[in-house]
Design a protein around this motif. Structure first.
Motif, PDB file in Angstrom:
ATOM      1  N   LEU A 144       0.731  -1.071   0.031  1.00 12.37           N
ATOM      2  CA  LEU A 144       0.008   0.066  -0.142  1.00 12.37           C
ATOM      3  C   LEU A 144       0.886   1.284   0.092  1.00 12.37           C
ATOM      4  CD1 LEU A 144      -3.160   0.222  -0.009  1.00 12.37           C
ATOM      5  CD2 LEU A 144      -2.293  -2.200   0.554  1.00 12.37           C
ATOM      6  N   GLY A 145       2.129   1.144  -0.112  1.00 12.01           N
ATOM      7  CA  GLY A 145       3.018   2.487  -0.413  1.00 12.01           C
ATOM      8  C   GLY A 145       3.965   2.849   0.759  1.00 12.01           C
ATOM      9  N   PHE A 146       3.853   1.929   1.916  1.00 13.29           N
ATOM     10  CA  PHE A 146       4.798   2.255   2.970  1.00 13.29           C
ATOM     11  C   PHE A 146       6.257   1.780   2.660  1.00 13.29           C
ATOM     12  CE2 PHE A 146       0.582   2.123   5.264  1.00 13.29           C
ATOM     13  CZ  PHE A 146       0.932   2.985   6.247  1.00 13.29           C
ATOM     14  N   GLN A 147       7.116   2.703   2.957  1.00 13.90           N
ATOM     15  CA  GLN A 147       8.617   2.671   2.778  1.00 13.90           C
ATOM     16  C   GLN A 147       9.204   2.236   4.363  1.00 13.90           C
ATOM     17  OE1 GLN A 147       9.756   2.770  -0.287  1.00 13.90           O
ATOM     18  NE2 GLN A 147       7.852   3.113  -1.020  1.00 13.90           N
ATOM     19  N   PRO A 148      10.052   1.042   4.277  1.00 11.97           N
ATOM     20  CA  PRO A 148      10.336   0.886   5.759  1.00 11.97           C
ATOM     21  C   PRO A 148      11.677   1.786   6.045  1.00 11.97           C
ATOM     22  CG  PRO A 148      10.245  -1.126   4.249  1.00 11.97           C
ATOM     23  CD  PRO A 148       9.809   0.124   3.366  1.00 11.97           C
ATOM     24  N   ALA A 149      11.659   2.101   7.211  1.00  8.30           N
ATOM     25  CA  ALA A 149      12.767   2.955   7.733  1.00  8.30           C
ATOM     26  C   ALA A 149      13.953   2.512   8.504  1.00  8.30           C
ATOM     27  CB  ALA A 149      12.373   4.227   8.233  1.00  8.30           C
ATOM     28  N   GLY A 150      13.643   1.223   8.868  1.00  9.47           N
ATOM     29  CA  GLY A 150      14.442   0.402   9.718  1.00  9.47           C
ATOM     30  C   GLY A 150      13.737   0.014  11.185  1.00  9.47           C
ATOM     31  N   VAL A 151      14.452  -0.844  11.983  1.00 11.61           N
ATOM     32  CA  VAL A 151      13.884  -1.586  12.851  1.00 11.61           C
ATOM     33  C   VAL A 151      14.221  -0.251  14.322  1.00 11.61           C
ATOM     34  CG1 VAL A 151      14.153  -3.287  14.713  1.00 11.61           C
ATOM     35  CG2 VAL A 151      13.936  -3.839  12.267  1.00 11.61           C
ATOM     36  N   VAL A 152      13.275  -0.274  15.034  1.00 12.39           N
ATOM     37  CA  VAL A 152      13.364   0.739  15.944  1.00 12.39           C
ATOM     38  C   VAL A 152      13.127   0.132  17.511  1.00 12.39           C
ATOM     39  CG1 VAL A 152      13.293   2.794  15.050  1.00 12.39           C
ATOM     40  CG2 VAL A 152      11.241   1.797  16.171  1.00 12.39           C
ATOM     41  N   THR A 153      13.696   0.409  18.491  1.00 19.13           N
ATOM     42  CA  THR A 153      13.355  -0.276  19.762  1.00 19.13           C
ATOM     43  C   THR A 153      12.044   0.597  20.511  1.00 19.13           C
ATOM     44  OG1 THR A 153      15.621  -1.192  20.129  1.00 19.13           O
ATOM     45  CG2 THR A 153      14.045  -1.035  22.018  1.00 19.13           C
ATOM     46  N   LEU A 154      11.067  -0.023  20.777  1.00 15.71           N
ATOM     47  CA  LEU A 154      10.043   0.705  21.655  1.00 15.71           C
ATOM     48  C   LEU A 154       9.934   0.175  22.853  1.00 15.71           C
ATOM     49  CD1 LEU A 154       7.323   1.204  18.548  1.00 15.71           C
ATOM     50  CD2 LEU A 154       9.069   2.968  19.689  1.00 15.71           C
ATOM     51  N   PRO A 155       9.153   0.589  23.829  1.00 12.76           N
ATOM     52  CA  PRO A 155       9.001  -0.214  25.028  1.00 12.76           C
ATOM     53  C   PRO A 155       8.465  -1.409  24.999  1.00 12.76           C
ATOM     54  CG  PRO A 155       8.241   2.147  25.311  1.00 12.76           C
ATOM     55  CD  PRO A 155       8.433   2.047  23.826  1.00 12.76           C
ATOM     56  N   ASP A 156       7.503  -1.645  24.305  1.00 11.86           N
ATOM     57  CA  ASP A 156       6.901  -3.026  24.356  1.00 11.86           C
ATOM     58  C   ASP A 156       7.222  -4.136  23.134  1.00 11.86           C
ATOM     59  OD1 ASP A 156       5.675  -1.374  22.305  1.00 11.86           O
ATOM     60  OD2 ASP A 156       3.937  -2.165  22.443  1.00 11.86           O
ATOM     61  N   LYS A 157       8.325  -3.606  22.272  1.00 14.64           N
ATOM     62  CA  LYS A 157       8.449  -4.563  21.069  1.00 14.64           C
ATOM     63  C   LYS A 157       9.784  -3.968  20.271  1.00 14.64           C
ATOM     64  CE  LYS A 157       5.325  -1.988  18.335  1.00 14.64           C
ATOM     65  NZ  LYS A 157       3.870  -2.088  17.774  1.00 14.64           N
ATOM     66  N   GLU A 158      10.437  -4.536  19.375  1.00 17.12           N
ATOM     67  CA  GLU A 158      11.165  -4.108  18.271  1.00 17.12           C
ATOM     68  C   GLU A 158      10.455  -4.031  17.182  1.00 17.12           C
ATOM     69  OE1 GLU A 158      14.937  -3.930  18.417  1.00 17.12           O
ATOM     70  OE2 GLU A 158      14.378  -3.874  20.385  1.00 17.12           O
ATOM     71  N   ALA A 159      10.369  -2.808  16.643  1.00 16.09           N
ATOM     72  CA  ALA A 159       9.238  -2.504  15.696  1.00 16.09           C
ATOM     73  C   ALA A 159      10.034  -2.083  14.050  1.00 16.09           C
ATOM     74  CB  ALA A 159       8.328  -1.370  16.261  1.00 16.09           C
ATOM     75  N   LEU A 160       9.153  -2.253  13.086  1.00 18.78           N
ATOM     76  CA  LEU A 160       9.688  -2.049  11.681  1.00 18.78           C
ATOM     77  C   LEU A 160       9.015  -0.548  11.582  1.00 18.78           C
ATOM     78  CD1 LEU A 160      11.330  -2.370   9.162  1.00 18.78           C
ATOM     79  CD2 LEU A 160       9.363  -3.648   8.307  1.00 18.78           C
ATOM     80  N   LEU A 161       9.645   0.445  11.896  1.00 23.35           N
ATOM     81  CA  LEU A 161       9.082   1.644  11.593  1.00 23.35           C
ATOM     82  C   LEU A 161       9.076   1.956   9.976  1.00 23.35           C
ATOM     83  CD1 LEU A 161       8.393   4.610  12.805  1.00 23.35           C
ATOM     84  CD2 LEU A 161      10.906   5.053  12.406  1.00 23.35           C
ATOM     85  N   SER A 162       7.839   2.374   9.687  1.00 22.27           N
ATOM     86  CA  SER A 162       7.869   2.571   8.026  1.00 22.27           C
ATOM     87  C   SER A 162       6.931   3.753   7.861  1.00 22.27           C
ATOM     88  CB  SER A 162       7.031   1.361   7.464  1.00 22.27           C
ATOM     89  OG  SER A 162       7.824   0.351   7.659  1.00 22.27           O
ATOM     90  N   PHE A 163       6.930   4.427   6.884  1.00 20.58           N
ATOM     91  CA  PHE A 163       6.079   5.616   6.384  1.00 20.58           C
ATOM     92  C   PHE A 163       5.561   5.427   5.140  1.00 20.58           C
ATOM     93  CE2 PHE A 163       9.853   6.844   8.843  1.00 20.58           C
ATOM     94  CZ  PHE A 163       9.395   7.725  10.150  1.00 20.58           C
ATOM     95  N   CYS A 164       4.350   6.137   4.936  1.00 21.37           N
ATOM     96  CA  CYS A 164       3.520   6.116   3.819  1.00 21.37           C
ATOM     97  C   CYS A 164       3.271   7.635   3.570  1.00 21.37           C
ATOM     98  CB  CYS A 164       2.460   5.368   3.769  1.00 21.37           C
ATOM     99  SG  CYS A 164       1.376   5.211   2.280  1.00 21.37           S
ATOM    100  N   CYS A 165       3.609   8.489   2.232  1.00 22.52           N
ATOM    101  CA  CYS A 165       3.374   9.623   2.063  1.00 22.52           C
ATOM    102  C   CYS A 165       2.250   9.533   1.134  1.00 22.52           C
ATOM    103  CB  CYS A 165       4.283  10.478   1.606  1.00 22.52           C
ATOM    104  SG  CYS A 165       5.053   9.785  -0.077  1.00 22.52           S
TER     105      CYS A 165
END
Length: 197
Positions: A144-165
């Protein structure tokens, strides 16, 4: 498929949500062992936050998915990336199918959700942070157009941060099969970026 949205009511919708979030397919939602009361309490907190809001998505009047929209500046994401004006965070959980999987259904739901979010004035980019192990949602996000920006550490998980313009979303949706979703209309405006609470 025709989708519409309504504001989630934590008290009256808790039992329905509980029946979704405690199933194995929803393991990444993090509520497998929650009680109905836990679900009601969590969504009451979300609905009263002023920067996080939950909606039920309806398919022909039947509850079909849960959508959350939030301001990243007021979330743990603020510590892991530079939040820009016009950024809106999103979570999505599709209800378990009652009559077996329908090809393309989840993509159509995601399309309706993104269309709704981008219809809100001032929204420029959608931000998602699914669990890094959730490969199914990563594939859907990219479709659907999201671009992965990398894995980040959040309080509850390791997350794949992604953005969609908006332009990436519009380009991606041209590859989706024809659908009959209702026009995406916001049911409640989001809190403007930078608004004080």
């Amino acid at each position: 498929m025709r989708f519409s949205f309504r504001c989630l009511d934590p008290a009256t919708d808790a039992a329905l949500l509980h029946s979704w979030v405690t199933r194995p397919y929803a393991t990444f939602w993090g509520m497998l062992s929650a009680t109905v009361e836990d679900v009601a309490r969590e969504y009451a907190k979300i609905q009263s936050s002023g920067h996080h809001h939950a909606l039920l998505g309806l398919d022909g009047g039947t509850s079909a998915f849960l959508m959350e929209e939030y301001q990243p500046a007021y979330s743990p994401l603020a510590a892991v990336y530079p939040v820009l004006p016009g950024d809106v965070g999103m979570h999505l959980l599709v209800a378990p199918p009652s009559e077996g999987p329908e090809p393309g259904y989840t993509a159509a739901v995601m399309d309706a959700v993104l269309g709704r979010l981008f219809s809100v004035p001032g929204v420029e980019r959608i931000v998602v942070e699914p669990d890094a192990r959730n490969t199914k949602i990563h594939a859907l996000n990219e479709r659907l157009g999201f671009q992965p920006a990398g894995v980040v550490t959040l309080p509850d998980k390791e997350a794949l941060l992604s953005f969609c313009c908006r332009s990436d979303y519009l380009a991606a949706r041209t590859t989706l099969p024809a659908r009959t979703t209702l026009p995406a209309m916001p049911s409640r405006p989001l809190i403007p970026q930078g608004a004080s609470l």
